[in-house]
Design an enzyme around this catalytic site. Structure first.
Site, mmCIF file in Angstrom:
data_model
loop_
_atom_site.group_PDB
_atom_site.id
_atom_site.type_symbol
_atom_site.label_atom_id
_atom_site.label_comp_id
_atom_site.label_asym_id
_atom_site.label_seq_id
_atom_site.Cartn_x
_atom_site.Cartn_y
_atom_site.Cartn_z
ATOM 1 N N HIS A 107 -11.778 9.602 5.879
ATOM 2 C CA HIS A 107 -11.513 8.339 6.033
ATOM 3 C C HIS A 107 -10.969 8.245 7.622
ATOM 4 O O HIS A 107 -11.470 6.893 8.105
ATOM 5 C CB HIS A 107 -10.447 7.793 5.123
ATOM 6 C CG HIS A 107 -9.913 6.348 5.206
ATOM 7 N ND1 HIS A 107 -11.083 5.169 4.980
ATOM 8 C CD2 HIS A 107 -8.965 5.676 5.366
ATOM 9 C CE1 HIS A 107 -10.411 4.200 5.266
ATOM 10 N NE2 HIS A 107 -9.255 4.338 5.535
ATOM 11 N N ARG A 154 -1.230 9.273 8.667
ATOM 12 C CA ARG A 154 -1.002 7.768 8.865
ATOM 13 C C ARG A 154 -0.574 6.935 7.747
ATOM 14 O O ARG A 154 -1.318 7.039 6.651
ATOM 15 C CB ARG A 154 -2.591 7.223 9.327
ATOM 16 C CG ARG A 154 -2.556 6.060 9.767
ATOM 17 C CD ARG A 154 -3.850 5.365 10.205
ATOM 18 N NE ARG A 154 -4.920 5.594 9.311
ATOM 19 C CZ ARG A 154 -5.246 4.608 8.301
ATOM 20 N NH1 ARG A 154 -5.063 3.366 8.476
ATOM 21 N NH2 ARG A 154 -5.886 4.809 7.358
ATOM 22 N N ARG A 175 -1.114 9.310 0.913
ATOM 23 C CA ARG A 175 -2.595 9.526 0.530
ATOM 24 C C ARG A 175 -2.817 10.869 0.437
ATOM 25 O O ARG A 175 -3.775 11.379 -0.179
ATOM 26 C CB ARG A 175 -3.577 8.810 1.888
ATOM 27 C CG ARG A 175 -3.817 7.496 1.689
ATOM 28 C CD ARG A 175 -4.642 7.077 2.797
ATOM 29 N NE ARG A 175 -4.539 5.464 2.799
ATOM 30 C CZ ARG A 175 -4.850 4.655 3.496
ATOM 31 N NH1 ARG A 175 -5.677 5.121 4.385
ATOM 32 N NH2 ARG A 175 -4.933 3.284 3.411
ATOM 33 N N GLU A 222 0.824 -0.900 0.158
ATOM 34 C CA GLU A 222 0.093 -0.067 0.170
ATOM 35 C C GLU A 222 0.923 1.296 -0.049
ATOM 36 O O GLU A 222 2.044 1.099 0.198
ATOM 37 C CB GLU A 222 -0.945 -0.040 1.282
ATOM 38 C CG GLU A 222 -2.080 -0.991 0.981
ATOM 39 C CD GLU A 222 -3.354 -1.060 2.108
ATOM 40 O OE1 GLU A 222 -3.537 0.205 2.579
ATOM 41 O OE2 GLU A 222 -3.889 -1.957 2.461
ATOM 42 N N HIS A 241 -9.302 9.473 2.117
ATOM 43 C CA HIS A 241 -8.764 8.459 1.170
ATOM 44 C C HIS A 241 -9.133 8.996 -0.039
ATOM 45 O O HIS A 241 -10.069 9.358 -0.504
ATOM 46 C CB HIS A 241 -9.627 7.274 1.562
ATOM 47 C CG HIS A 241 -9.037 6.062 1.288
ATOM 48 N ND1 HIS A 241 -9.046 5.842 -0.348
ATOM 49 C CD2 HIS A 241 -8.540 4.841 1.817
ATOM 50 C CE1 HIS A 241 -8.334 4.391 -0.432
ATOM 51 N NE2 HIS A 241 -8.076 4.044 0.867
HETATM 52 C C1 SIN Z 1 -7.601 0.802 2.447
HETATM 53 O O1 SIN Z 1 -7.960 -0.345 2.228
HETATM 54 O O2 SIN Z 1 -7.373 1.448 1.369
HETATM 55 C C2 SIN Z 1 -7.843 1.308 3.665
HETATM 56 C C3 SIN Z 1 -6.792 0.938 4.708
HETATM 57 C C4 SIN Z 1 -6.339 1.882 5.416
HETATM 58 O O3 SIN Z 1 -7.180 2.818 5.699
HETATM 59 O O4 SIN Z 1 -5.382 1.833 6.246
#
Ligand code: SIN
Length: 530
Positions: free
Chosen positions: A350, A385, A289, A129, A243
């Site tokens: 988010h 975060r 993000r 991620e 998000h």
């Molecule tokens: C996501 O699945 O993109 C959210 C994961 C997160 O907020 O850490």
């Protein structure tokens, strides 16, 4: 204006309320709250209070997974480094060390409870991620949160010493001169006095205060508001993580399209069909993000039609249907098919970084009052975060809170002279949706001082004309929303720089020259609004 609490004086006579006694009250039944309940010694009588159905918790809605340094190319050191880098100078390093260092044990804790994450031929199937320097996220397809929540709930329900109390709303936290002694909750329309030796606030964050949010409306920060009224220090309220890839469904719900999609190769395209993220950040679609959210808004403004899309077509139907089964099904219900359609997306609120300031054991400045999970501000996230650190945070700090309480617990004793934060008439009973829409504009991905001030003024104008109304959870929630919105706006105004999730168009740079001032605001300041 009285600062602490403006809900209602209508139940001054505490002793008239039905009273129940526990050793520990855990407020909130997401990953953090359930971890605490399961990690407390079985000799302790524990109540775990929740507002809604399990399916409404933010844990339940979490898709991507849990970051933990267990991969062959990974190390706790790298997890720490990535978390600190994304947090942009505001992380509390010792908290980050705890988070990453205790990550593997947190994973073992879940596995021992029966959670068996997705595997491939090499072992755990780790996904990537944004902001991570390697594949680090354990997952259960794309409904990791639901899987973990159900695993924990099943165990909680089997614990004889834990009483789950659903459909209940935390009205206020009770304190004596020197410690917390329980709380008042509303249950089935009735106020109940819960007396206890310790209260743990694990009620989640306040993203639900925004109307464009991946969270349920009930993620409205009520535990943070109650702790604030009780005198707890609140920190970091300005940091709201948006998000980048959220889909607006037919029913008006904002549905998350997990970052793991981009981690597995999905792309962002503008309305001309072009990729654009590398024009904004060298990590492209996997930039942190805040960078991706701002890039999406800026690119949308430059394009006729102004829509940005997520493109996963090249990943193929077979793979998408299996790996992203929840997302695939939701989009299909909305007539979008990921193997053939690009999906319109926009950022939405988010995750909230701010909350009740705690130490590394979840202790607040009020003795016997603890906080963990999204409701807490431990300092692990700094100004932004790192993706998928929040499920981990819930487990690591939930276990720490329980460890501390287990060690510190003494025989239940009768608390003396209880008082509540709540002091005045219910006011501000304007439709909460008006507030939510206003917050969308004033405290968005990009903020402007004048807009923050205008909304603060609107809030105080509304509060000048309080309307007395019935004390019930709907009105408590509205009052809490006003209180938290003021904290958020004021904190955002005070931070005259741009850092991580907090971006000020009128102060677009980091103010490193005045860095110490901002650090003090973060950790030394009680965000009091007068
Ligand atoms: C996501 O699945 O993109 C959210 C994961 C997160 O907020 O850490």
């Amino acid at each position: 204006m009285a600062e602490r609490g403006y809900i209602t004086p209508s139940w001054k006579e505490l002793e008239k309320l039905e009273r129940k006694n526990y050793d520990v009250i855990v407020v909130g039944a997401g990953i953090a709250g359930m971890t605490v309940a399961l990690s407390l010694e079985s000799k302790l009588r524990v109540a775990i209070i929740s507002k809604d159905q399990l399916t409404e918790s933010s844990t339940y809605k979490a898709q991507g997974g849990m970051a933990v340094a267990v991969g062959p190319d990974d190390s706790v050191k790298d997890h720490i480094a990535d978390t600190l880098r994304v947090g942009q100078g505001l992380c509390r390093e010792e908290a980050v060390r705890v988070l990453a260092g205790e990550g593997p044990k947190a994973l073992e804790f879940l596995q021992a409870l029966g959670a068996d994450f997705c595997h491939n031929q090499n072992g755990l199937d780790l996904t990537r991620e944004a902001g991570h320097s390697c594949k680090r996220v354990v997952h259960y397809y794309d409904y990791t949160g639901k899987y973990i929540a159900e695993t924990l709930a099943c165990k909680v329900n089997r614990r004889n010493n834990v009483e789950p109390i659903g459909n209940s709303f935390l009205v206020d936290i009770l304190t004596t001169q020197d410690r917390c002694g329980g709380c008042i909750m509303e249950h089935s329309g009735k106020l109940v006095h819960l007396q206890s030796e310790a209260v743990v606030v694990a009620t989640g964050g306040y993203s639900g205060l925004f109307s464009r949010s991946t969270n349920a409306v009930s993620a409205s920060g009520d535990g943070i508001a109650a702790a604030y009224r009780a005198g707890a220090i609140i920190a970091d309220m300005e940091f709201v993580q948006f998000h980048p890839t959220v889909f607006n469904t037919f029913s008006g719900k904002f549905f998350l399209l997990t970052e793991a999609l981009r981690g597995e190769g999905a792309l962002l395209r503008n309305s001309a069909g072009e990729r654009f993220m590398f024009n904004y950040h060298p990590s492209g679609e996997l930039a942190p993000r805040d960078e991706v959210s701002r890039a999406i808004l800026r690119e949308a403004h430059q394009q006729p039609g102004g829509q940005i899309y997520l493109d996963a077509r090249h990943l193929g139907k077979e793979y998408l249907v299996d790996r992203f089964r929840q997302v695939y099904a939701e989009l299909a219900q909305n007539n979008y098919f990921m193997e053939q359609d690009v999906i319109p997306i926009a950022p939405a609120a988010h995750y909230t970084i701010g909350g009740i300031k705690t130490d590394l054991w979840g202790r607040t400045n009020i003795s016997s009052l603890y906080a963990c999970g999204e409701a807490a501000a431990t300092g692990v996230h700094g100004a932004n975060r790192l993706a998928s650190n929040s499920l981990l945070e819930g487990i690591v700090f939930g276990r720490r809170v329980a460890t501390y309480i287990n060690g510190a617990f003494s025989a239940t004793k009768e608390p003396s002279t209880l008082s509540a934060g709540i002091t005045e008439e219910i006011g501000s009973c304007v439709d909460i949706n008006v507030l939510r829409k206003k917050l969308d504009c004033a405290a968005d991905v990009e903020r402007l001082g004048a807009e923050l001030e205008a909304m603060l003024k609107w809030l105080s104008d509304v509060e000048q004309k309080p309307q007395v109304s019935a004390a019930n959870s709907c009105n408590y929630r509205t009052s809490n929303a006003y209180q938290l919105a003021r904290l958020l706006l004021k904190a955002a105004l005070l931070r005259t720089e741009s850092r991580g999730t907090h971006y000020r168009k009128d102060f677009p740079e980091k103010n490193d020259a005045d860095f110490s001032k901002h650090m003090m605001q973060q950790w030394g300041r009680e965000v009091v609004m007068e």
